[in-house]
Design an enzyme around this catalytic site. Structure first.
Site, PDB file in Angstrom:
ATOM      1  CB  THR A   1      -0.928   0.020   1.233  1.00  0.00           C
ATOM      2  OG1 THR A   1      -0.137   0.141   2.411  1.00  0.00           O
ATOM      3  CG2 THR A   1      -1.779  -1.245   1.325  1.00  0.00           C
TER       4      THR A   1
ATOM      5  CD  GLU B   1       6.903   6.288  -2.799  1.00  0.00           C
ATOM      6  OE1 GLU B   1       6.088   5.824  -1.992  1.00  0.00           O
ATOM      7  OE2 GLU B   1       7.679   5.573  -3.449  1.00  0.00           O
TER       8      GLU B   1
ATOM      9  CE  LYS C   1      13.549   4.033  -1.505  1.00  0.00           C
ATOM     10  NZ  LYS C   1      13.359   4.657  -2.831  1.00  0.00           N
TER      11      LYS C   1
HETATM   12  N1  LIG Z   1       6.712   1.680  -7.605  1.00  0.00           N
HETATM   13  C1  LIG Z   1       7.972   1.521  -7.245  1.00  0.00           C
HETATM   14  O1  LIG Z   1       8.890   1.625  -8.053  1.00  0.00           O
HETATM   15  C2  LIG Z   1       8.306   1.183  -5.839  1.00  0.00           C
HETATM   16  C3  LIG Z   1       7.365   1.249  -4.855  1.00  0.00           C
HETATM   17  N2  LIG Z   1       7.694   0.955  -3.564  1.00  0.00           N
HETATM   18  C4  LIG Z   1       6.677   1.014  -2.529  1.00  0.00           C
HETATM   19  O2  LIG Z   1       5.755  -0.045  -2.761  1.00  0.00           O
HETATM   20  C5  LIG Z   1       4.442   0.351  -2.368  1.00  0.00           C
HETATM   21  C6  LIG Z   1       3.495   0.178  -3.538  1.00  0.00           C
HETATM   22  O3  LIG Z   1       3.965   0.929  -4.617  1.00  0.00           O
HETATM   23  P1  LIG Z   1       3.075   1.095  -5.933  1.00  0.00           P
HETATM   24  O4  LIG Z   1       2.356  -0.149  -6.214  1.00  0.00           O
HETATM   25  O5  LIG Z   1       3.963   1.692  -6.951  1.00  0.00           O
HETATM   26  O6  LIG Z   1       2.041   2.193  -5.434  1.00  0.00           O
HETATM   27  P2  LIG Z   1       0.630   2.545  -6.064  1.00  0.00           P
HETATM   28  O7  LIG Z   1       0.290   3.897  -5.590  1.00  0.00           O
HETATM   29  O8  LIG Z   1       0.629   2.251  -7.536  1.00  0.00           O
HETATM   30  O9  LIG Z   1      -0.338   1.458  -5.401  1.00  0.00           O
HETATM   31  C7  LIG Z   1      -0.675   1.443  -4.060  1.00  0.00           C
HETATM   32  C8  LIG Z   1      -2.020   0.773  -3.973  1.00  0.00           C
HETATM   33  O10 LIG Z   1      -2.322   0.599  -2.613  1.00  0.00           O
HETATM   34  C9  LIG Z   1      -3.685   0.924  -2.417  1.00  0.00           C
HETATM   35  N3  LIG Z   1      -3.824   1.356  -1.036  1.00  0.00           N
HETATM   36  C10 LIG Z   1      -3.337   2.462  -0.466  1.00  0.00           C
HETATM   37  N4  LIG Z   1      -3.640   2.498   0.853  1.00  0.00           N
HETATM   38  C11 LIG Z   1      -4.352   1.382   1.103  1.00  0.00           C
HETATM   39  C12 LIG Z   1      -4.964   0.844   2.252  1.00  0.00           C
HETATM   40  N5  LIG Z   1      -4.915   1.465   3.419  1.00  0.00           N
HETATM   41  N6  LIG Z   1      -5.608  -0.337   2.140  1.00  0.00           N
HETATM   42  C13 LIG Z   1      -5.688  -0.981   0.956  1.00  0.00           C
HETATM   43  N7  LIG Z   1      -5.130  -0.512  -0.175  1.00  0.00           N
HETATM   44  C14 LIG Z   1      -4.466   0.648  -0.094  1.00  0.00           C
HETATM   45  C15 LIG Z   1      -4.013   2.017  -3.426  1.00  0.00           C
HETATM   46  O11 LIG Z   1      -5.393   2.033  -3.735  1.00  0.00           O
HETATM   47  C16 LIG Z   1      -3.154   1.599  -4.609  1.00  0.00           C
HETATM   48  O12 LIG Z   1      -3.865   0.790  -5.513  1.00  0.00           O
HETATM   49  C17 LIG Z   1       4.562   1.801  -1.890  1.00  0.00           C
HETATM   50  O13 LIG Z   1       4.660   1.800  -0.491  1.00  0.00           O
HETATM   51  C18 LIG Z   1       5.855   2.282  -2.525  1.00  0.00           C
HETATM   52  O14 LIG Z   1       6.488   3.263  -1.747  1.00  0.00           O
HETATM   53  C19 LIG Z   1       8.947   0.533  -3.205  1.00  0.00           C
HETATM   54  C20 LIG Z   1       9.923   0.418  -4.151  1.00  0.00           C
HETATM   55  C21 LIG Z   1       9.703   0.800  -5.541  1.00  0.00           C
HETATM   56  N1  LIG Z   2       9.256   6.387  -5.478  1.00  0.00           N
HETATM   57  C1  LIG Z   2      10.393   5.574  -5.217  1.00  0.00           C
HETATM   58  C2  LIG Z   2      10.048   4.139  -5.486  1.00  0.00           C
HETATM   59  C3  LIG Z   2      10.951   3.220  -4.807  1.00  0.00           C
HETATM   60  O1  LIG Z   2      11.136   3.242  -3.594  1.00  0.00           O
HETATM   61  C4  LIG Z   2      11.546   5.982  -6.117  1.00  0.00           C
HETATM   62  O2  LIG Z   2      11.317   6.742  -7.049  1.00  0.00           O
HETATM   63  O3  LIG Z   2      12.670   5.550  -5.856  1.00  0.00           O
END
Ligand SMILES: NC(=O)C1=CN([C@@H]2O[C@H](COP(=O)(O)OP(=O)(O)OC[C@H]3O[C@@H](n4cnc5c(N)ncnc54)[C@H](O)[C@@H]3O)[C@@H](O)[C@H]2O)C=CC1
Ligand SMILES: N[C@@H](CC=O)C(=O)O
Length: 353
Positions: free
Chosen positions: A99, A212, A227
């Site tokens: 999330t 994010e 991080k």
């Molecule tokens: N996208 C990336 O490159 C990276 C992302 N991350 C982390 O991974 C996690 C997910 O990233 P993404 O999928 O890219 O984000 P995203 O914003 O695309 O998806 C997050 C999803 O979680 C859902 N969500 C948010 N709060 C919620 C809750 N309380 N209960 C249920 N669902 C909830 C949202 O509706 C959304 O569909 C984040 O914490 C992000 O910081 C970490 C490393 C890299």
């Molecule tokens: N928003 C982050 C995703 C990985 O943690 C980034 O851009 O590095």
């Protein structure tokens, strides 16, 4: 055949990418890794939640264009994101937490992890909040309940910095690190070097799945601060909280700053670092630095991340690789599940008929 039942909390870029991988790669994983993954539940703030004890078809999940609350159309589904019910009641071996990262207190993801671990379910997560803010508590809870709390993707996406340093640099005596730890800000700085405007570059990073939900976290250094805390606590044995780490982002850098650096044979990078001081304490910081082009971090471009680890016995060791991206980060979740699978005596293996 070993099957791990998993529940996905959050169904955005990363967990959707994991479902895509499951849809196409389960036969390969079965052959090469010795297990397959079965999605028994999903809960998402926007889509709702669904529990399906026999498993949901990953291809259908990925390909369906669900509207808001759309999981209510599925058997066992609801328009509400019943995270607590899903985490506590779904017949999952592993809870996959992806999330939004909340940089202030890590919630509600900390609670998601807590519920799972207390219920004897492993947690794999890419969410930086619970790791930076509550790792000690969650690791202790995992230990008490005989399960694992794994979070390789919380730093540098699928690039295996945490596990790699832990396993392969043991004994090298790490004294500190400095790195490019945010893909979005590095991507934005690179685009600005080509003349693109800051806001347009952030928008592109969002479209590519790097940013994010609130990209302020990326460009103002909040994400890197988490991080730095994670790496300092994990690799240097520190006990830092985000407030202990000085932070400055890249939003103050102008096109003129970028241009001046370019003419001087240098380049701006957002650097996260930590050092062990003579008295054993650890100091972390996040700030833009103007690096000469010959600096090892100056050539790191796009959403790529890199961290130079300063060790006593080897000198500087630099790890580089993807720092953001949907599939790249989903891979980190897979690597966590592989780590769980490889643990001798893991009691979650199930022999399917
Ligand atoms: N996208 C990336 O490159 C990276 C992302 N991350 C982390 O991974 C996690 C997910 O990233 P993404 O999928 O890219 O984000 P995203 O914003 O695309 O998806 C997050 C999803 O979680 C859902 N969500 C948010 N709060 C919620 C809750 N309380 N209960 C249920 N669902 C909830 C949202 O509706 C959304 O569909 C984040 O914490 C992000 O910081 C970490 C490393 C890299
Ligand atoms: N928003 C982050 C995703 C990985 O943690 C980034 O851009 O590095």
């Amino acid at each position: 055949m070993t099957v791990y039942n998993i529940a996905l909390i959050g169904f955005g870029g990363v967990n959707r990418a994991l479902a895509e991988l499951i849809a196409s790669k389960n036969p390969l994983w079965e052959r090469d890794l010795g297990f397959r993954l079965n999605i028994v539940a999903v809960s998402d703030l926007y889509l709702g939640s669904v529990i399906s004890p026999n498993g949901l078809d990953a291809t259908t999940l990925v390909e369906s264009k669900f509207a808001k609350g759309g999981f209510s159309q599925l058997s066992g589904g609801s328009a509400e994101a019943n995270n607590e019910v899903v985490i506590k009641n779904a017949p999952a071996d592993i809870i996959v937490e992806a999330t939004f990262t909340n940089p202030k207190d890590g919630e509600p993801a900390v609670s998601h992890c807590r519920w799972a671990l207390e219920g004897g379910k492993h947690v794999v997560t890419t969410n930086k909040g619970p790791v930076a803010i509550a790792a000690q508590e969650l690791k202790a809870l995992a230990k008490k309940n005989g399960v694992r709390f794994e979070y390789e993707g919380s730093v540098m996406s699928g690039t295996p910095v945490i596990r790699m340093v832990d396993k392969t640099l043991a004994g090298a005596e790490l004294n500190g690190f400095e790195g490019i730890l945010n893909g979005t800000s590095n991507f934005v700085l690179g685009r600005m070097e080509t003349g693109m405007d800051f806001s347009a570059a952030v928008k592109e990073a969002q479209e590519l799945g790097y940013a994010e939900a609130d990209p302020t976290a990326d460009v103002e250094g909040f994400d890197v601060r988490l991080k730095v805390v994670i790496l300092a606590n994990e690799l240097l044995g520190a006990n830092l909280t985000p407030d202990d780490v000085a932070r400055k982002g890249i939003s103050g850098l102008t096109a003129a700053d970028i241009d001046t650096a370019k003419k001087a044979g240098s380049r701006w990078k957002l650097i996260g670092s930590a050092i062990r001081n003579a008295d054993g304490s650890v100091t972390g910081s996040v700030e833009p630095k103007c690096l000469p082009l010959e600096h090892p971090l100056a050539a790191v471009s796009g959403a790529t991340n890199a961290v130079s680890l300063n060790t006593e016995l080897l000198g500087s060791v630099t790890v580089t690789g993807p720092g953001a991206g949907r599939i790249e980060t989903a891979y980190a979740l897979l690597s966590d599940i592989v780590a769980i699978h490889n643990l001798a005596g893991a009691n979650l293996k199930k022999e399917a008929a």
